[in-house]
Enzyme design. Sequence first.
Site, PDB file in Angstrom:
ATOM      1  N   ARG A  21       0.807  -1.222   0.000  1.00  0.00           N
ATOM      2  CA  ARG A  21       0.000   0.000   0.000  1.00  0.00           C
ATOM      3  C   ARG A  21       0.838   1.269   0.000  1.00  0.00           C
ATOM      4  NH1 ARG A  21      -2.676  -3.609   3.100  1.00  0.00           N
ATOM      5  NH2 ARG A  21      -4.641  -4.289   2.177  1.00  0.00           N
ATOM      6  N   HIS A  51       3.725 -10.583  -5.720  1.00  0.00           N
ATOM      7  CA  HIS A  51       2.627  -9.659  -6.042  1.00  0.00           C
ATOM      8  C   HIS A  51       3.158  -8.225  -6.050  1.00  0.00           C
ATOM      9  CE1 HIS A  51      -1.236  -7.853  -6.314  1.00  0.00           C
ATOM     10  NE2 HIS A  51      -1.915  -8.945  -6.020  1.00  0.00           N
ATOM     11  N   TYR A  54      -0.401  -2.898  -4.837  1.00  0.00           N
ATOM     12  CA  TYR A  54      -1.727  -2.548  -5.394  1.00  0.00           C
ATOM     13  C   TYR A  54      -1.748  -1.146  -5.985  1.00  0.00           C
ATOM     14  CZ  TYR A  54      -3.374  -6.060  -2.015  1.00  0.00           C
ATOM     15  OH  TYR A  54      -3.575  -7.190  -1.288  1.00  0.00           O
ATOM     16  N   HIS A  91      -1.935  -6.205 -10.928  1.00  0.00           N
ATOM     17  CA  HIS A  91      -3.280  -5.745 -11.276  1.00  0.00           C
ATOM     18  C   HIS A  91      -3.103  -4.886 -12.536  1.00  0.00           C
ATOM     19  CE1 HIS A  91      -4.761  -6.048  -6.816  1.00  0.00           C
ATOM     20  NE2 HIS A  91      -4.373  -7.208  -7.326  1.00  0.00           N
ATOM     21  N   ASP A 160      -8.476 -14.911  -9.755  1.00  0.00           N
ATOM     22  CA  ASP A 160      -8.855 -14.672  -8.361  1.00  0.00           C
ATOM     23  C   ASP A 160     -10.345 -14.977  -8.217  1.00  0.00           C
ATOM     24  OD1 ASP A 160      -9.880 -13.223  -6.026  1.00  0.00           O
ATOM     25  OD2 ASP A 160      -7.886 -12.332  -5.887  1.00  0.00           O
ATOM     26  N   HIS A 163     -12.547 -12.152  -7.057  1.00  0.00           N
ATOM     27  CA  HIS A 163     -12.674 -11.108  -8.082  1.00  0.00           C
ATOM     28  C   HIS A 163     -13.613 -11.528  -9.213  1.00  0.00           C
ATOM     29  CE1 HIS A 163      -8.483  -9.281  -6.908  1.00  0.00           C
ATOM     30  NE2 HIS A 163      -9.340  -9.300  -5.909  1.00  0.00           N
ATOM     31  N   HIS A 195      -5.870 -17.421  -7.151  1.00  0.00           N
ATOM     32  CA  HIS A 195      -6.053 -16.817  -5.834  1.00  0.00           C
ATOM     33  C   HIS A 195      -7.367 -17.362  -5.301  1.00  0.00           C
ATOM     34  CE1 HIS A 195      -3.333 -13.031  -6.544  1.00  0.00           C
ATOM     35  NE2 HIS A 195      -2.648 -14.135  -6.353  1.00  0.00           N
ATOM     36  N   ASP A 208     -14.863  -6.459  -4.259  1.00  0.00           N
ATOM     37  CA  ASP A 208     -13.508  -6.912  -3.921  1.00  0.00           C
ATOM     38  C   ASP A 208     -13.232  -6.884  -2.417  1.00  0.00           C
ATOM     39  OD1 ASP A 208     -10.919  -7.764  -3.930  1.00  0.00           O
ATOM     40  OD2 ASP A 208     -10.082  -6.027  -4.979  1.00  0.00           O
ATOM     41  N   HIS A 210     -12.430  -9.696   0.294  1.00  0.00           N
ATOM     42  CA  HIS A 210     -12.178 -11.135   0.465  1.00  0.00           C
ATOM     43  C   HIS A 210     -12.760 -11.625   1.792  1.00  0.00           C
ATOM     44  CE1 HIS A 210      -8.347 -10.827  -2.248  1.00  0.00           C
ATOM     45  NE2 HIS A 210      -9.362 -10.177  -2.737  1.00  0.00           N
ATOM     46  N   GLU A 240      -5.663 -15.634  -0.110  1.00  0.00           N
ATOM     47  CA  GLU A 240      -5.558 -14.209   0.235  1.00  0.00           C
ATOM     48  C   GLU A 240      -6.722 -13.838   1.142  1.00  0.00           C
ATOM     49  OE1 GLU A 240      -3.759 -12.056  -3.630  1.00  0.00           O
ATOM     50  OE2 GLU A 240      -5.819 -12.727  -3.813  1.00  0.00           O
TER      51      GLU A 240
HETATM   52 ZN    ZN Z   1      -8.824  -8.654  -4.095  1.00  0.00          ZN
HETATM   53 FE    FE Z   2      -5.971 -11.654  -5.716  1.00  0.00          FE
HETATM   54 FE    FE Z   3      -4.154  -9.068  -6.321  1.00  0.00          FE
END
Ligand code: ZN
Ligand code: FE
Ligand code: FE
Length: 273
Positions: A21, A51, A54, A91, A160, A163, A195, A208, A210, A240
């Site tokens: 982040r 990953h 984001y 992403h 995912d 998602h 994911h 989105d 989780h 995740e």
């Molecule tokens: Zn997500």
């Molecule tokens: Fe993901």
């Molecule tokens: Fe992701």
Amino acid sequence: MGETAAGIGANTFAFFTRNPRGRGFKKPDAADLKTLRDFLERNQFAPIVAHAPYTLNLCSDRPEIRAYAERTMEEDLKLLDTIPGNYYNIHPGCHMRKGIEVGIRDITESLNRIMSGTSGTILLLETMAGKGSEIGARFEELRQVLDGVERPEFFGVCLDTCHVFDAGYDIVNHLEEVLDEFDRQIGFERLRAIHLNDSKNICGSHKDRHEKIGEGKIGLKTLTALFTHPRLQGLPFILETPNELSGYEQEIHILNEAANRLARRKNNEINWD
Ligand code: ZN
Ligand code: FE
Ligand code: FE
């Protein structure tokens, strides 16, 4: 990282290349990655999935943000190339007010720049929930990006489950159709990682958020069907879910138990014939 994963019965894991982040994170250096490479070999781990943060946006309407994203990804890829054969998950980006078409063009251009000098890492585009102006909520959007890249052999997709469900693909009632649609639009050979997440919200919500395995709107039955699906075997499955380490251990146990039950049932069926 590897020891922790092995300790809870995992044989793959994901990690952020830096603070997901923002800034202020000790990023792994070459020595860390050497240790990791030795560990992965010794323990015969499946490919691991790094990953990207984001916050990176390859199709921002602000050029300096795009440039920063490209630079960061290039750096990450250079580091990952020292442990070849693994994945870098990103992403695709948010088009802001530019529209999907321009966004897809920008992402493709950026990816061609970023990936021009890499050697051993496959970049994965993640299927997105379609929150805000996210690109990649429809399979055809990812396909358009893949159609435009100059070195397609270095690209794949990470699906995912939270998602795709939030994006409107009803994997609870139409799992096979959704997988067929993925195959038609993108091609199963491009699918490199899953994911595995439950979702706090209903199909098509574009939220989105989780949820823990079995505690959300997707549910254990569908997540188990995915985990044990013949077409998905051999792929790294990454959790995740909102958990501490013990929660992940429990989820791995739940999923393995479900898979074992299914295998036993199949064996019995064969014995009765
Ligand atoms: Zn997500
Ligand atoms: Fe993901
Ligand atoms: Fe992701």
